[in-house]
Enzyme design. Structure first.
Site, mmCIF file in Angstrom:
data_model
loop_
_atom_site.group_PDB
_atom_site.id
_atom_site.type_symbol
_atom_site.label_atom_id
_atom_site.label_comp_id
_atom_site.label_asym_id
_atom_site.label_seq_id
_atom_site.Cartn_x
_atom_site.Cartn_y
_atom_site.Cartn_z
ATOM 1 N N GLY A 7 0.860 -1.299 -0.055
ATOM 2 C CA GLY A 7 -0.133 -0.108 0.023
ATOM 3 C C GLY A 7 0.950 1.189 -0.031
ATOM 4 N N SER A 8 1.147 1.739 -1.157
ATOM 5 C CA SER A 8 2.137 2.851 -1.360
ATOM 6 C C SER A 8 1.462 4.093 -1.662
ATOM 7 C CB SER A 8 3.153 2.505 -2.302
ATOM 8 O OG SER A 8 3.866 1.233 -1.782
ATOM 9 N N MET A 36 1.040 7.433 2.999
ATOM 10 C CA MET A 36 2.188 7.093 4.112
ATOM 11 C C MET A 36 2.874 5.948 3.552
ATOM 12 S SD MET A 36 1.637 8.597 6.784
ATOM 13 C CE MET A 36 2.032 7.777 8.294
ATOM 14 N N GLY A 37 2.622 4.897 2.853
ATOM 15 C CA GLY A 37 3.281 3.999 2.275
ATOM 16 C C GLY A 37 4.672 4.562 1.563
ATOM 17 N N ASN A 56 -4.528 3.463 10.839
ATOM 18 C CA ASN A 56 -5.397 3.802 11.761
ATOM 19 C C ASN A 56 -6.519 2.820 12.122
ATOM 20 O OD1 ASN A 56 -4.252 6.419 12.342
ATOM 21 N ND2 ASN A 56 -5.234 7.624 10.624
ATOM 22 N N LYS A 60 -5.108 6.877 19.873
ATOM 23 C CA LYS A 60 -5.148 7.365 18.629
ATOM 24 C C LYS A 60 -6.559 7.407 17.924
ATOM 25 C CE LYS A 60 -2.817 8.673 14.404
ATOM 26 N NZ LYS A 60 -2.223 8.137 13.293
ATOM 27 N N ASN A 87 -9.203 10.203 16.684
ATOM 28 C CA ASN A 87 -9.819 10.214 15.126
ATOM 29 C C ASN A 87 -11.184 9.994 15.585
ATOM 30 O OD1 ASN A 87 -7.579 10.387 13.876
ATOM 31 N ND2 ASN A 87 -7.180 8.273 13.549
ATOM 32 N N ASN A 123 -12.618 13.174 13.513
ATOM 33 C CA ASN A 123 -12.786 12.667 11.916
ATOM 34 C C ASN A 123 -14.226 12.810 11.453
ATOM 35 O OD1 ASN A 123 -10.369 11.798 10.175
ATOM 36 N ND2 ASN A 123 -9.738 11.388 12.248
ATOM 37 N N GLU A 137 -12.844 5.086 6.593
ATOM 38 C CA GLU A 137 -12.289 4.063 7.431
ATOM 39 C C GLU A 137 -13.304 3.908 8.744
ATOM 40 O OE1 GLU A 137 -8.061 5.277 7.720
ATOM 41 O OE2 GLU A 137 -7.743 3.134 7.026
HETATM 42 P P1 NAD Z 1 -3.696 6.143 0.642
HETATM 43 O O1 NAD Z 1 -4.993 5.912 0.118
HETATM 44 O O2 NAD Z 1 -3.113 7.364 0.255
HETATM 45 O O3 NAD Z 1 -2.869 4.913 0.338
HETATM 46 C C1 NAD Z 1 -3.266 3.488 0.380
HETATM 47 C C2 NAD Z 1 -2.628 2.848 -0.920
HETATM 48 O O4 NAD Z 1 -3.059 1.582 -0.778
HETATM 49 C C3 NAD Z 1 -3.096 3.415 -2.351
HETATM 50 O O5 NAD Z 1 -2.331 3.934 -3.075
HETATM 51 C C4 NAD Z 1 -4.107 2.311 -2.949
HETATM 52 O O6 NAD Z 1 -4.129 2.045 -4.179
HETATM 53 C C5 NAD Z 1 -3.239 0.994 -2.151
HETATM 54 N N1 NAD Z 1 -4.114 -0.225 -1.940
HETATM 55 C C6 NAD Z 1 -5.259 -0.362 -1.533
HETATM 56 N N2 NAD Z 1 -5.721 -1.621 -1.635
HETATM 57 C C7 NAD Z 1 -4.726 -2.260 -2.140
HETATM 58 C C8 NAD Z 1 -4.605 -3.631 -2.531
HETATM 59 N N3 NAD Z 1 -5.533 -4.394 -2.334
HETATM 60 N N4 NAD Z 1 -3.442 -3.828 -3.548
HETATM 61 C C9 NAD Z 1 -2.505 -2.960 -3.638
HETATM 62 N N5 NAD Z 1 -2.648 -1.911 -3.355
HETATM 63 C C10 NAD Z 1 -3.532 -1.424 -2.535
HETATM 64 O O7 NAD Z 1 -3.952 5.976 2.082
HETATM 65 P P2 NAD Z 1 -2.815 6.737 3.431
HETATM 66 O O8 NAD Z 1 -3.344 8.308 3.524
HETATM 67 O O9 NAD Z 1 -1.398 6.456 3.008
HETATM 68 O O10 NAD Z 1 -3.405 5.724 4.591
HETATM 69 C C11 NAD Z 1 -2.942 4.575 4.598
HETATM 70 C C12 NAD Z 1 -3.263 4.096 6.304
HETATM 71 O O11 NAD Z 1 -2.399 5.009 7.123
HETATM 72 C C13 NAD Z 1 -4.797 4.428 6.678
HETATM 73 O O12 NAD Z 1 -4.959 3.509 7.751
HETATM 74 C C14 NAD Z 1 -4.600 5.790 7.138
HETATM 75 O O13 NAD Z 1 -5.669 6.051 8.227
HETATM 76 C C15 NAD Z 1 -3.325 5.795 7.873
HETATM 77 N N6 NAD Z 1 -2.449 7.205 8.521
HETATM 78 C C16 NAD Z 1 -2.568 8.046 7.336
HETATM 79 C C17 NAD Z 1 -1.852 9.275 7.579
HETATM 80 C C18 NAD Z 1 -1.793 10.179 6.419
HETATM 81 O O14 NAD Z 1 -1.220 11.420 6.800
HETATM 82 N N7 NAD Z 1 -2.132 9.940 5.238
HETATM 83 C C19 NAD Z 1 -1.313 9.529 8.926
HETATM 84 C C20 NAD Z 1 -1.346 8.559 9.773
HETATM 85 C C21 NAD Z 1 -1.808 7.283 9.529
#
Ligand code: NAD
Length: 308
Positions: free
Chosen positions: A7-8, A11-12, A103, A185, A189, A193, A269
């Site tokens: 999941g990139s 955050m990834g 989260n 956390k 949220n 949220n 979520e």
């Molecule tokens: P995002 O939607 O930007 O990224 C998720 C990625 O996962 C997407 O690129 C999507 O294409 C990929 N994905 C989903 N299902 C898939 C699958 N089956 N196969 C391959 N790829 C897949 O989300 P994010 O903002 O990076 O958030 C990820 C997690 O981190 C969530 O739980 C979020 O609540 C948590 N989080 C986010 C932040 C933030 O600032 N963005 C901060 C803290 C925690």
């Protein structure tokens, strides 16, 4: 240590970028075609605290990864966790550690269908990241990442992963009680949220009203009661004070659920935050009507907006 980021998105990509920059062997995994093609052609473009950098990190579709890795960091949105874990089974070996930093509450229940309990690590991160378009992220601010092995006995490996996170500047912390941090956390949220998404307000706009505190108290009270059933002791007053302080400090921000639902027309979520509290309350025979109502409201809004 060979690592995969499953999941990139925002955050990834942050974790992938920082781990790669620190010299680790990292691959990204995602299913978003435009994102993957952009990164393959032009690299991952990162605005890192105001300076643009482009890095070359390998990125794959889930069905293209076959070699086992030492560590997987999970970063899908919560509702896609099971699908991702199913698709990346070939890279999860007998000793591959799988770290969940999503989260929300209860992801270990999904993880244990696909990963041996001894290899599960759960955690929480307060880093943030913004996705600006395919192949492009914006990183600012600071944060930390707490993790712990799900089962006793996995401390040594967990601490090794913490050390790698520290070296990469991700401020890894080995937690002795990560469930507390996860619930805390989720509670923050759970208050900020969904409410700001439903009301279409920034945190500051909501907390300027006298009703905000009463709404906060009601939501937190239910979180505290349900957490107690899982032996997690959230302190009501401390949690409320922390939420109010967070809302003041980040007053001009819209929370991430607002960005997903209102700004980007995406599913939320909610089922893993307020919805998880409502569901667990039901199982434990305690009351959580406010969290159940908020969850229903968000689902109605998702349907009205016909989210993706
Ligand atoms: P995002 O939607 O930007 O990224 C998720 C990625 O996962 C997407 O690129 C999507 O294409 C990929 N994905 C989903 N299902 C898939 C699958 N089956 N196969 C391959 N790829 C897949 O989300 P994010 O903002 O990076 O958030 C990820 C997690 O981190 C969530 O739980 C979020 O609540 C948590 N989080 C986010 C932040 C933030 O600032 N963005 C901060 C803290 C925690």
């Amino acid at each position: 240590m060979k690592m995969a980021i499953a999941g990139s998105g925002a955050m990834g990509s942050r974790f992938g970028f920082m781990l790669h920059k620190a010299g680790n062997d990292v691959i990204l995994i995602d299913k978003w075609k435009e994102h993957i093609e952009t990164i393959r052609e032009n690299g991952l473009t990162v605005n890192y605290n105001g300076t643009e950098e482009v890095v070359d990190i390998p990125i794959y579709y889930p069905d293209q990864v076959t070699d086992q890795v030492d560590v997987v960091f999970l970063f899908t949105k919560a509702m896609f966790l099971g699908e991702m874990l199913e698709d990346i089974q070939p890279i999860i070996g007998e000793d591959t550690k799988v770290v969940c930093l999503l989260n929300g509450i209860g992801h270990e229940m999904v993880m244990k269908e696909y990963v041996a309990l001894k290899n599960i690590l759960i955690g929480v991160t307060i880093w943030t990241a913004g996705l600006k378009g395919p192949g492009k992220i914006e990183l600012e601010g600071t944060g930390s990442t707490e993790i712990q092995n799900f089962l006793p006995g996995g401390e040594e490996k967990a601490k090794e992963i913490v050390a790698v996170l520290k070296e990469a500047g991700l401020n890894g912390i080995y937690s002795e009680n990560v469930k507390f941090s996860i619930w805390r956390k989720a509670c923050v949220n759970g208050v900020l949220n969904a409410t700001c998404s439903l009301l279409d307000t920034t945190l500051g706009e909501m907390f300027k009203t006298e009703e905000a505190l009463s709404v906060t108290n009601k939501i937190v009270k239910e979180f505290v009661e349900v957490a107690k059933k899982q032996d997690v002791l959230l302190d009501f007053d401390e949690t409320v004070a922390y939420i109010v302080k967070t809302a003041e400090e980040l007053g001009h921000h819209y929370p991430s659920m607002h960005q997903d639902l209102i700004q980007h027309n995406r599913r939320t979520e909610i089922d893993f935050i307020n919805g998880a509290v409502a569901r667990l309350a039901n199982e434990y025979g305690v009351d959580a009507p406010i969290n159940a109502l908020i969850t229903d409201f968000i689902h109605i809004k998702e349907k009205v907006l016909k989210v993706n």
